[in-house]
Write a protein that holds these residues in place. Structure first.
Motif, PDB file in Angstrom:
ATOM      1  N   SER A 173       0.827  -1.204   0.000  1.00  0.00           N
ATOM      2  CA  SER A 173       0.000   0.000   0.000  1.00  0.00           C
ATOM      3  C   SER A 173       0.864   1.258   0.000  1.00  0.00           C
ATOM      4  CB  SER A 173      -0.930  -0.010   1.222  1.00  0.00           C
ATOM      5  OG  SER A 173      -1.695   1.175   1.272  1.00  0.00           O
ATOM      6  N   THR A 174       1.928   1.236   0.801  1.00  0.00           N
ATOM      7  CA  THR A 174       2.838   2.391   0.854  1.00  0.00           C
ATOM      8  C   THR A 174       3.525   2.602  -0.486  1.00  0.00           C
ATOM      9  OG1 THR A 174       3.239   2.021   3.214  1.00  0.00           O
ATOM     10  CG2 THR A 174       4.853   3.348   2.022  1.00  0.00           C
ATOM     11  N   ILE A 175       3.973   1.493  -1.097  1.00  0.00           N
ATOM     12  CA  ILE A 175       4.658   1.592  -2.394  1.00  0.00           C
ATOM     13  C   ILE A 175       3.717   2.131  -3.474  1.00  0.00           C
ATOM     14  CG2 ILE A 175       5.699   0.230  -4.249  1.00  0.00           C
ATOM     15  CD1 ILE A 175       6.867  -1.588  -2.060  1.00  0.00           C
ATOM     16  N   VAL A 176       2.473   1.653  -3.476  1.00  0.00           N
ATOM     17  CA  VAL A 176       1.500   2.141  -4.458  1.00  0.00           C
ATOM     18  C   VAL A 176       1.272   3.639  -4.293  1.00  0.00           C
ATOM     19  CG1 VAL A 176      -0.924   2.020  -5.153  1.00  0.00           C
ATOM     20  CG2 VAL A 176       0.347  -0.081  -4.743  1.00  0.00           C
ATOM     21  N   GLN A 177       1.139   4.084  -3.036  1.00  0.00           N
ATOM     22  CA  GLN A 177       0.933   5.509  -2.783  1.00  0.00           C
ATOM     23  C   GLN A 177       2.144   6.324  -3.217  1.00  0.00           C
ATOM     24  OE1 GLN A 177      -1.978   6.939  -1.644  1.00  0.00           O
ATOM     25  NE2 GLN A 177      -0.920   8.817  -2.245  1.00  0.00           N
ATOM     26  N   MET A 178       3.353   5.804  -2.927  1.00  0.00           N
ATOM     27  CA  MET A 178       4.571   6.495  -3.351  1.00  0.00           C
ATOM     28  C   MET A 178       4.662   6.576  -4.876  1.00  0.00           C
ATOM     29  SD  MET A 178       7.298   4.889  -0.629  1.00  0.00           S
ATOM     30  CE  MET A 178       8.700   5.720  -1.389  1.00  0.00           C
ATOM     31  N   LYS A 179       4.254   5.503  -5.570  1.00  0.00           N
ATOM     32  CA  LYS A 179       4.270   5.501  -7.032  1.00  0.00           C
ATOM     33  C   LYS A 179       3.310   6.541  -7.585  1.00  0.00           C
ATOM     34  CE  LYS A 179       3.814   2.354 -10.979  1.00  0.00           C
ATOM     35  NZ  LYS A 179       2.791   3.110 -11.714  1.00  0.00           N
ATOM     36  N   MET A 180       2.115   6.637  -6.990  1.00  0.00           N
ATOM     37  CA  MET A 180       1.148   7.636  -7.430  1.00  0.00           C
ATOM     38  C   MET A 180       1.682   9.045  -7.215  1.00  0.00           C
ATOM     39  SD  MET A 180      -2.365   5.858  -5.986  1.00  0.00           S
ATOM     40  CE  MET A 180      -3.349   7.289  -6.422  1.00  0.00           C
ATOM     41  N   ASN A 181       2.324   9.270  -6.050  1.00  0.00           N
ATOM     42  CA  ASN A 181       2.905  10.585  -5.773  1.00  0.00           C
ATOM     43  C   ASN A 181       4.020  10.916  -6.758  1.00  0.00           C
ATOM     44  OD1 ASN A 181       1.182  10.863  -3.604  1.00  0.00           O
ATOM     45  ND2 ASN A 181       2.678  10.181  -2.094  1.00  0.00           N
ATOM     46  N   TYR A 182       4.831   9.891  -7.063  1.00  0.00           N
ATOM     47  CA  TYR A 182       5.938  10.096  -8.002  1.00  0.00           C
ATOM     48  C   TYR A 182       5.410  10.468  -9.391  1.00  0.00           C
ATOM     49  CZ  TYR A 182       9.509   8.919 -11.431  1.00  0.00           C
ATOM     50  OH  TYR A 182      10.357   8.951 -12.500  1.00  0.00           O
ATOM     51  N   GLU A 184       2.584  11.862 -10.152  1.00  0.00           N
ATOM     52  CA  GLU A 184       2.025  13.217 -10.125  1.00  0.00           C
ATOM     53  C   GLU A 184       3.136  14.271 -10.162  1.00  0.00           C
ATOM     54  OE1 GLU A 184      -0.463  16.445 -10.018  1.00  0.00           O
ATOM     55  OE2 GLU A 184      -0.883  14.335 -10.493  1.00  0.00           O
ATOM     56  N   LEU A 185       4.185  14.044  -9.362  1.00  0.00           N
ATOM     57  CA  LEU A 185       5.318  14.976  -9.367  1.00  0.00           C
ATOM     58  C   LEU A 185       6.011  14.978 -10.722  1.00  0.00           C
ATOM     59  CD1 LEU A 185       6.837  14.274  -5.832  1.00  0.00           C
ATOM     60  CD2 LEU A 185       5.639  16.339  -6.577  1.00  0.00           C
ATOM     61  N   HIS A 186       6.090  13.800 -11.346  1.00  0.00           N
ATOM     62  CA  HIS A 186       6.739  13.715 -12.667  1.00  0.00           C
ATOM     63  C   HIS A 186       5.949  14.508 -13.705  1.00  0.00           C
ATOM     64  CE1 HIS A 186       9.147  12.062 -15.880  1.00  0.00           C
ATOM     65  NE2 HIS A 186       8.041  11.664 -16.510  1.00  0.00           N
ATOM     66  N   ARG A 187       4.607  14.414 -13.651  1.00  0.00           N
ATOM     67  CA  ARG A 187       3.784  15.192 -14.583  1.00  0.00           C
ATOM     68  C   ARG A 187       3.964  16.681 -14.367  1.00  0.00           C
ATOM     69  NH1 ARG A 187      -0.004  10.943 -13.638  1.00  0.00           N
ATOM     70  NH2 ARG A 187      -0.927  12.118 -11.925  1.00  0.00           N
ATOM     71  N   ARG A 188       4.018  17.095 -13.117  1.00  0.00           N
ATOM     72  CA  ARG A 188       4.215  18.521 -12.824  1.00  0.00           C
ATOM     73  C   ARG A 188       5.582  18.985 -13.283  1.00  0.00           C
ATOM     74  NH1 ARG A 188       2.784  19.123  -6.601  1.00  0.00           N
ATOM     75  NH2 ARG A 188       3.531  21.252  -7.047  1.00  0.00           N
TER      76      ARG A 188
END
Length: 266
Positions: A173-182, A184-188
């Motif tokens: 769950s933590t890894i999935v959340q970190m991937k989603m955050n990454y 989003e940051l990559h798109r920005r």
């Protein structure tokens, strides 16, 4: 139910005493947490087992006495002290006191009841087969203890497996959340990179300079048509022309810098 390794000494002692009451009827507490009496009968005759627990129990084996005394291989000679019951011999902190006591009572009821048969020939046959029966009982008790020990180990391991499974799920769950955050940051980052790209800025300046020139020409056309007063025309036309020239100058300077950079990297 918690695995046994999580019990403290008092919990383990209490659990052992609880099994005594679970596996046997007619359990009487003579001294709290120390001595118990279990009544049973054989051919209508009353007997009892006295179970005495030392302060070190269950790390130390219980003392079990049979009253009145019974002549049996499990009972010490010229004594009422039960010493040779398989469950008692192999008793550990992981054993069940109640199960061990129940097995002793069951063996006494079986062997003593049979030995009181008035049939002389049956007594002779029993005496002849007694060693084999005792050996079979020993093997049966040992097997039961091993099965109990394996079951207890499985329960303990199951708790560990459940804990590991929960930990793995939390980590995923933590890894999935970190991937989603990454992502989003990559798109920005990509968007900002595109916005601040020097070539893109140059094109924007070039377009903005052209737009300012077009606005100035539109103001001049309106003036020639008589739609704009002289004062307004002079003010706005000069403003747009100056803005266009400033943007064109910045675009040319940036173009020159980019050309120098291209030559330096090739």
């Amino acid at each position: 139910m918690l695995p046994r390794q999580y019990y403290n000494e008092q919990d383990v002692r209490k659990r052992q005493i609880d099994t005594l009451k679970i596996f046997n009827d007619n359990v009487v507490e003579l001294q709290e947490n120390t001595e118990y009496k279990i009544d049973f009968s054989i051919n209508g005759k009353n007997f009892c087992l006295n179970v005495i627990l030392s302060p070190d129990f269950p790390n130390e084996k219980p003392v079990i006495l049979v009253n009145p005394c019974i002549s049996h291989p499990w009972v010490a000679e010229n004594s009422n002290h039960v010493v040779s019951a398989p469950g008692l011999i192999q008793f550990t902190v992981h054993s069940d006191l109640g199960r061990v006591v129940h097995a002793i009572i069951r063996e006494f009821q079986r062997s003593v009841a049979v030995s009181s048969d008035d049939d002389k020939s049956n007594q002779d046959k029993l005496l002849e087969s007694s060693p084999q029966l005792l050996e079979l009982d020993l093997e049966t008790e040992e097997l039961m203890l091993n099965i109990e020990r394996i079951a207890q180990d499985n329960i303990a391991k199951q708790q560990s497996l459940d804990d590991l499974k929960t930990d793995v799920i939390d980590r995923i769950s933590t890894i999935v959340q970190m991937k989603m955050n990454y992502e989003e940051l990559h798109r920005r980052h990509q968007k900002l990179s595109e916005s601040y790209d020097p070539h893109r800025i140059r094109e924007s300046l070039k377009g903005a300079a052209l737009k300012a020139d077009e606005d100035a020409e539109a103001i001049a056309e309106q003036f020639l048509l008589g739609n704009v007063p002289v004062e307004t025309f002079i003010s706005k036309f000069a403003e747009k022309r100056a803005l266009g020239q400033a943007r064109r100058a910045r675009e040319e300077r940036l173009a020159h810098q980019l050309a120098q950079l291209d030559r330096a990297t090739t």
